[in-house]
Write an enzyme that holds these catalytic residues in place. Structure first.
Site, PDB file in Angstrom:
ATOM      1  N   LYS A 178     -24.912 -11.091  23.619  1.00 49.73           N
ATOM      2  CA  LYS A 178     -25.595 -10.941  22.516  1.00 49.73           C
ATOM      3  C   LYS A 178     -25.944 -12.521  22.086  1.00 49.73           C
ATOM      4  CE  LYS A 178     -20.507 -13.523  21.408  1.00 49.73           C
ATOM      5  NZ  LYS A 178     -19.719 -12.107  21.802  1.00 49.73           N
ATOM      6  N   HIS A 197     -23.541 -22.069  22.612  1.00 56.08           N
ATOM      7  CA  HIS A 197     -21.638 -21.226  22.347  1.00 56.08           C
ATOM      8  C   HIS A 197     -20.924 -21.738  23.382  1.00 56.08           C
ATOM      9  CE1 HIS A 197     -20.285 -17.405  21.593  1.00 56.08           C
ATOM     10  NE2 HIS A 197     -19.779 -17.479  23.481  1.00 56.08           N
TER      11      HIS A 197
HETATM   12  N1  URA Z   1     -16.624 -15.965  23.605  1.00 59.43           N
HETATM   13  C1  URA Z   1     -16.946 -15.002  24.321  1.00 59.43           C
HETATM   14  O1  URA Z   1     -18.196 -14.209  22.968  1.00 59.43           O
HETATM   15  N2  URA Z   1     -16.966 -14.378  24.473  1.00 59.43           N
HETATM   16  C2  URA Z   1     -15.408 -14.201  25.516  1.00 59.43           C
HETATM   17  O2  URA Z   1     -15.161 -13.260  26.095  1.00 59.43           O
HETATM   18  C3  URA Z   1     -15.098 -15.228  25.874  1.00 59.43           C
HETATM   19  C4  URA Z   1     -15.673 -16.490  25.113  1.00 59.43           C
END
Ligand code: URA
Length: 447
Positions: free
Chosen positions: A187, A82
């Protein structure tokens, strides 16, 4: 319990307990807490911060707002990456099929553009037919069959994050360590991968503009990962200038897929290649699929140059309904014409880049949202032709604006021109990979 009292308590800097946080998140998800109340609470959190146990409670509450995927049936170790968000960051589009070609299963949940940064989902929507809304069963089937899939989180996976994310985007509450931590980790934990690698961007185009803030976010993310039993690593990468050439959705998708061709590693922008290789190698290492960094990098390069990664990309996109024409340089995606050049006003060297302004320039031509409900022009974009430290001559094109509307292109060109400082002497850009971290370290004392 009363949401106004919870807001009041956070406003005064009191630590919220798990029940209060769960009440606010559940109420916002079921509609009993209004948008304006959640906005006030988010701003109070932005101003007052959260202790590590509050951040963990927030993450847990957001995770429990939806389902958790069961990845037990997948045929290989699961891993995901991510990014905390940047400009021109199209790495996920190469990384997911590359990691799949190296023997991992990558069930990736992605978001839309947030603040000035672009989102992977918006880039994928530039592909005709690509379905970002697979249900959980279809999502897992695509991962099992092709090694990866990328979808939006939808109403069933951490739905509280989806709604809070959209609210933060328009209430000035994005750049906040506990909120970013809970958003990313809720998530990622719901999607279930055992390994999570974070690309933590640092610099003028990132939410974390300095290393100290980035270290704080890294520690917070690693603490949550450890609490939920995940293997994690954080790679700090430079975001003091856009990544690669293309900024804007269709352009970034084309750049990413073209880079993934078997001969792409030598042709594609060097920063895009180096960061992608590093992050996939980190996923292999952290998952235990490679014995050392050299072996991991060698495996990544073999899968890239041998065409396995490109083939995995074509299988994955087709499995999600996307129609690509791989024989064409643009893969059959539509791009707006190059309407306005950004020319160097004088001789010199590219110095500091106000990277965030590229996001604002993209918004001028319809490629980024100003409000939640804005629809995007996926074909608009900016081609960035120069890098920090590069010598330029007066009149040389530094960038091109791709747009439909000449007036908007002119405004975007002016913003990009202002964002690129031309200095009298060369200055070195920071290294692309600034460092890495796998351990949260001691918890800072409460202030
Ligand atoms: N990516 C995400 O999923 N959430 C954030 O708050 C910042 C970057």
């Amino acid at each position: 319990m009363n949401i106004v009292e919870i807001i009041e308590r956070k406003k005064r800097g009191v630590s919220l307990d798990e029940r209060e946080i769960a009440f606010a998140v559940a109420g916002f998800t079921d509609g009993s807490v209004a948008d304006y109340q959640m906005s006030a609470l988010l701003m109070a959190i932005w101003c007052r911060g959260m202790q590590p146990d509050e951040t963990a409670a927030l993450t847990g509450a957001m995770l429990r707002s939806g389902e958790e995927l069961d990845l037990c049936g997948l045929p290989a170790p699961t891993a995901d990456k991510h990014s905390t968000g940047g400009i021109g960051d199209k790495v996920s589009l190469l990384l997911a099929p590359l990691a799949a070609a190296c023997g991992l299963c990558v069930p990736m949940l992605s978001g839309r553009g947030l603040g000035h940064t672009g989102g992977t989902l918006d880039k994928l929507e530039a592909i005709p037919g690509y379905d970002i809304r697979l249900d959980n069963a279809a999502f897992l089937r695509v991962v099992a069959e092709t090694g990866c899939a990328i979808v939006g989180q939808g109403p069933r996976i951490a739905p509280a994050d989806g709604r809070i994310y959209a609210l933060r985007d328009v209430t000035g509450t994005v750049d906040c360590v506990p909120l970013i931590t809970a958003s990313i980790m809720s998530k990622k934990l719901a999607a279930g991968p055992r390994t999570i690698v974070i690309d933590l961007k640092v610099g003028s185009g990132a939410f974390m503009t300095d290393r100290a803030a980035a270290e704080e976010l890294a520690a917070s993310l690693l603490r949550i990962g450890a609490a939920w039993g995940r293997r994690m690593a954080v790679v700090f990468s430079d975001m003091s200038q856009p990544l690669g050439v293309a900024v804007g959705h269709a352009g970034e998708t084309i750049e990413a897929f073209d880079a993934l061709r078997p001969d792409g590693r030598g042709r594609a922008p060097a920063d895009l290649v180096a960061l992608t290789e590093d992050l996939v190698a980190q996923m292999l290492l952290t998952s235990g699929l490679a014995a050392g960094r050299d072996a991991a990098l060698a495996a990544v390069r073999r899968a890239w140059d041998g065409g396995e990664a490109f083939a995995a990309m074509l299988r994955w996109v087709a499995a999600q309904g996307g129609r690509l024409a791989p024989e064409r340089p643009d893969f059959g995606l539509a791009l707006a014409p190059r309407l306005a050049p950004v020319e160097a006003a004088r001789d010199g060297w590219i110095g500091e880049v106000a990277c965030r302004d590229f996001g604002h320039a993209l918004a001028e031509i319809g490629g980024a949202r100003r409000r939640v409900e804005d629809s995007l022009d996926l074909e608009a974009g900016i081609d960035v032709l120069v890098r920090r430290g590069e010598r330029v001559a007066r009149g040389q094109p530094l960038a091109w604006i791709r747009a439909r509307d000449a007036a908007a292109a002119g405004r975007a060109a002016q913003r990009v021109r202002d964002a690129l400082a031309i200095e009298e002497a060369p200055t070195a850009a920071p290294p692309l990979i600034l460092g890495r971290r796998e351990d949260a370290g001691p918890v800072a004392p409460a202030s």
